[in-house]
Design a protein around this motif. Structure first.
Motif, short mmCIF file in Angstrom:
data_model
loop_
_atom_site.label_atom_id
_atom_site.label_comp_id
_atom_site.label_asym_id
_atom_site.label_seq_id
_atom_site.Cartn_x
_atom_site.Cartn_y
_atom_site.Cartn_z
N LYS A 265 49.26 27.59 39.51
CA LYS A 265 48.16 26.63 40.35
C LYS A 265 46.84 26.98 40.08
CE LYS A 265 51.86 25.23 43.54
NZ LYS A 265 52.08 25.11 45.12
N SER A 266 46.46 28.38 39.61
CA SER A 266 45.21 28.73 39.47
C SER A 266 44.98 29.38 38.23
CB SER A 266 44.72 29.53 40.90
OG SER A 266 45.59 30.49 40.95
N CYS A 267 45.39 30.83 38.35
CA CYS A 267 44.99 31.69 37.15
C CYS A 267 45.64 32.97 37.09
CB CYS A 267 43.70 31.81 37.04
SG CYS A 267 42.81 32.75 38.53
N ALA A 268 45.64 33.90 36.18
CA ALA A 268 46.22 35.23 36.32
C ALA A 268 45.13 36.09 36.01
CB ALA A 268 47.39 35.36 34.95
N VAL A 269 45.10 37.27 36.79
CA VAL A 269 43.93 38.05 36.61
C VAL A 269 44.59 39.67 36.49
CG1 VAL A 269 42.01 39.10 37.95
CG2 VAL A 269 42.43 36.77 37.98
N SER A 270 44.01 40.47 35.67
CA SER A 270 44.19 41.90 35.71
C SER A 270 42.69 42.55 35.79
CB SER A 270 44.87 42.18 34.70
OG SER A 270 44.86 43.69 34.38
N GLY A 271 42.65 43.58 36.57
CA GLY A 271 41.45 44.39 36.85
C GLY A 271 41.26 45.65 36.48
N CYS A 288 41.56 33.97 41.97
CA CYS A 288 42.28 32.87 41.91
C CYS A 288 42.05 31.89 43.00
CB CYS A 288 43.83 33.50 41.82
SG CYS A 288 44.35 34.28 40.46
N ASN A 289 41.80 32.44 44.41
CA ASN A 289 41.59 31.44 45.19
C ASN A 289 40.36 30.81 44.99
OD1 ASN A 289 43.55 32.22 46.93
ND2 ASN A 289 42.39 34.03 48.01
N LEU A 290 39.19 31.16 44.41
CA LEU A 290 38.14 30.69 43.99
C LEU A 290 38.13 29.60 43.14
CD1 LEU A 290 35.25 33.37 44.08
CD2 LEU A 290 35.64 31.69 45.81
N VAL A 291 39.29 29.77 42.23
CA VAL A 291 39.58 28.70 41.30
C VAL A 291 40.44 27.61 41.95
CG1 VAL A 291 40.80 28.25 39.25
CG2 VAL A 291 39.44 30.27 39.14
N GLY A 292 41.60 28.15 42.60
CA GLY A 292 42.35 27.12 43.15
C GLY A 292 42.05 26.42 44.42
N TYR A 293 41.01 27.07 45.25
CA TYR A 293 40.58 26.17 46.30
C TYR A 293 39.08 26.28 46.54
CZ TYR A 293 45.10 27.87 47.71
OH TYR A 293 46.58 28.16 47.70
N GLY A 294 38.56 26.96 45.75
CA GLY A 294 36.67 27.25 45.85
C GLY A 294 36.28 26.12 44.96
N GLY A 295 36.90 25.44 43.91
CA GLY A 295 36.52 24.28 42.95
C GLY A 295 35.53 25.13 41.93
N LYS A 296 35.61 26.23 41.67
CA LYS A 296 34.78 26.96 40.91
C LYS A 296 35.49 27.18 39.52
CE LYS A 296 32.37 29.99 43.72
NZ LYS A 296 30.76 29.42 43.52
N SER A 297 34.82 27.33 38.19
CA SER A 297 35.45 27.24 36.93
C SER A 297 35.92 28.78 37.03
CB SER A 297 34.37 27.10 36.02
OG SER A 297 33.32 28.07 35.90
N LEU A 298 36.82 29.20 35.88
CA LEU A 298 37.36 30.54 35.91
C LEU A 298 35.95 31.59 35.72
CD1 LEU A 298 39.82 32.14 35.80
CD2 LEU A 298 39.81 31.98 33.27
N ALA A 324 45.13 28.21 34.33
CA ALA A 324 46.41 27.47 34.12
C ALA A 324 46.25 26.55 32.75
CB ALA A 324 46.72 26.60 35.29
N ASP A 325 45.10 26.07 32.58
CA ASP A 325 44.58 25.28 31.29
C ASP A 325 44.50 26.02 30.09
OD1 ASP A 325 42.23 26.38 31.64
OD2 ASP A 325 41.33 24.20 32.00
#
Length: 357
Positions: A265-271, A288-298, A324-325
């Motif tokens: 629903k948002s993204c995948a991240v590795s740090g 992921c929260n900023l993408v999924g809920y914060g309306g920010k680009s990746l 996800a895109d």
């Protein structure tokens, strides 16, 4: 005269009526697979890195991309691609994961890893393990073959033995460069130097020279994020931790939401970075929260967390991410990060220093 139901006849009627019919545009092609890899962040300057070392790391990153794209290009899953790439990086002594991992203050290689499936939110992680050749594979076994998310130490190793996960002797993980770095760090801290591990032979004379990069200012954690043609994302991270770390220390890599996270629903991240700060901020989940809920680009989300939140807290490191895109991004606040990305139909990118694409 055209048949009343023919396309030319309908078009003529439309034009006579003062209108115009325009065929609907073709549907946008569905994004294909996408992949990003990191091999650690830290102080990496062109002035101090030899041309030979730079070429060696770039080749290793390209090889990692090749392993992942080979899986994804055949229609393989993001999860399979992540595991395949991380396994290769764990087997490469250039990186601080698996073979080539740094040593603890006790002179051991204690390994951490995590993997997460964005489609199901299932995750598996292991921490403080020794004697397992590929910790990422053990982490996946925890995810798929146990009711748990994280297992540690001897319990995780016992579980791996039950599931026939490949083992390796301590000498497999040993590299002279990491051992000398341990000795140097312990000497600087006034701590005793442990016995040289069995089976690795005596110290070479003269000792091999390093690559000019301060070991304590590099973070060799490896990680991969991927998006497959089915639209699912996954993330995986593996590390040996930090040089001369104290007994029982665990960083962010195996902590779901800190160093590793994936959600369709948002993204995948590795740090990669100073794990204590990544844990405190919940870096991977925050992106992921900023993408999924914060309306920010990746890219905006990655920069907001790394360039602002992490930097303000005094932490250093970076992340790679895939949305996800299929959009890819990375962000780091150090002078370099070993990194690479590829997407279906696009030219791959391999980079090390700040200022590169």
């Amino acid at each position: 005269m055209p048949h009343p139901r023919s396309a030319p006849f309908l078009l003529a009627l439309s034009l006579l009526a003062g209108g115009c019919t325009t065929p609907a545009p073709p549907a946008a092609p569905k994004p294909g697979w996408a992949l990003a890899v990191h091999g650690g962040a830290g102080v990496m300057d062109r002035e101090t890195m030899s041309a030979e070392t730079e070429a060696t790391y770039r080749a290793a990153l390209q090889a990692a991309l090749n392993r992942g794209t080979a899986v994804l290009d055949k229609g393989g899953s993001a999860l399979d691609a992540v595991e395949a790439v991380v396994r290769g990086l764990e087997d490469d002594p250039l990186f601080n994961a698996g073979r080539g991992a740094v040593f603890t203050a006790d002179g051991r290689n204690e390994l951490d890893a995590a993997i997460m499936d964005g489609g199901t939110l299932k995750a598996g992680a292991v921490a403080g393990i020794t004697g397992i050749r590929n910790p990422i594979t053990l982490a996946r076994a925890v995810m798929e073959q146990s009711p748990h998310v994280m297992m540690i130490g001897q319990g995780a190793e016992r579980f791996g033995a039950e599931k026939s996960v490949e083992k390796a002797d301590p000498s497999w993980f040993f590299t002279e460069k990491r051992w000398q770095s341990l000795k140097k760090t312990l000497t600087e801290r006034g701590l005793p130097i442990p016995p040289r591990p069995p089976g690795v032979g005596p110290e070479p004379v003269p000792l091999a020279q390093g690559d000019g990069l301060p070991e304590d200012r590099k973070f060799g954690t490896v990680g991969v994020v991927a998006r497959d043609r089915a639209g699912h994302v996954a993330a995986g991270t593996s590390t040996g931790g930090t040089t001369a770390k104290l007994w029982g220390r665990v960083g962010d890599s195996p902590i779901i939401g800190a160093g590793t996270y994936a959600d369709d629903k948002s993204c995948a991240v590795s740090g990669t970075g100073t794990g204590e700060y990544f844990i405190r901020l919940g870096v991977a989940r925050e992106v992921c929260n900023l993408v999924g809920y914060g309306g920010k680009s990746l890219q905006q989300a990655a920069d907001a967390v790394i360039q602002k939140q992490l930097t303000a807290l005094g932490g250093d490191g970076g992340v790679i991410a895939v949305a996800a895109d299929g959009t890819l991004a990375w962000s780091f606040n150090t002078s370099g990060m070993y990194r690479a990305m590829a997407a279906e139909g696009q030219k791959p990118v391999v980079a090390i220093f700040k200022g590169e694409p």
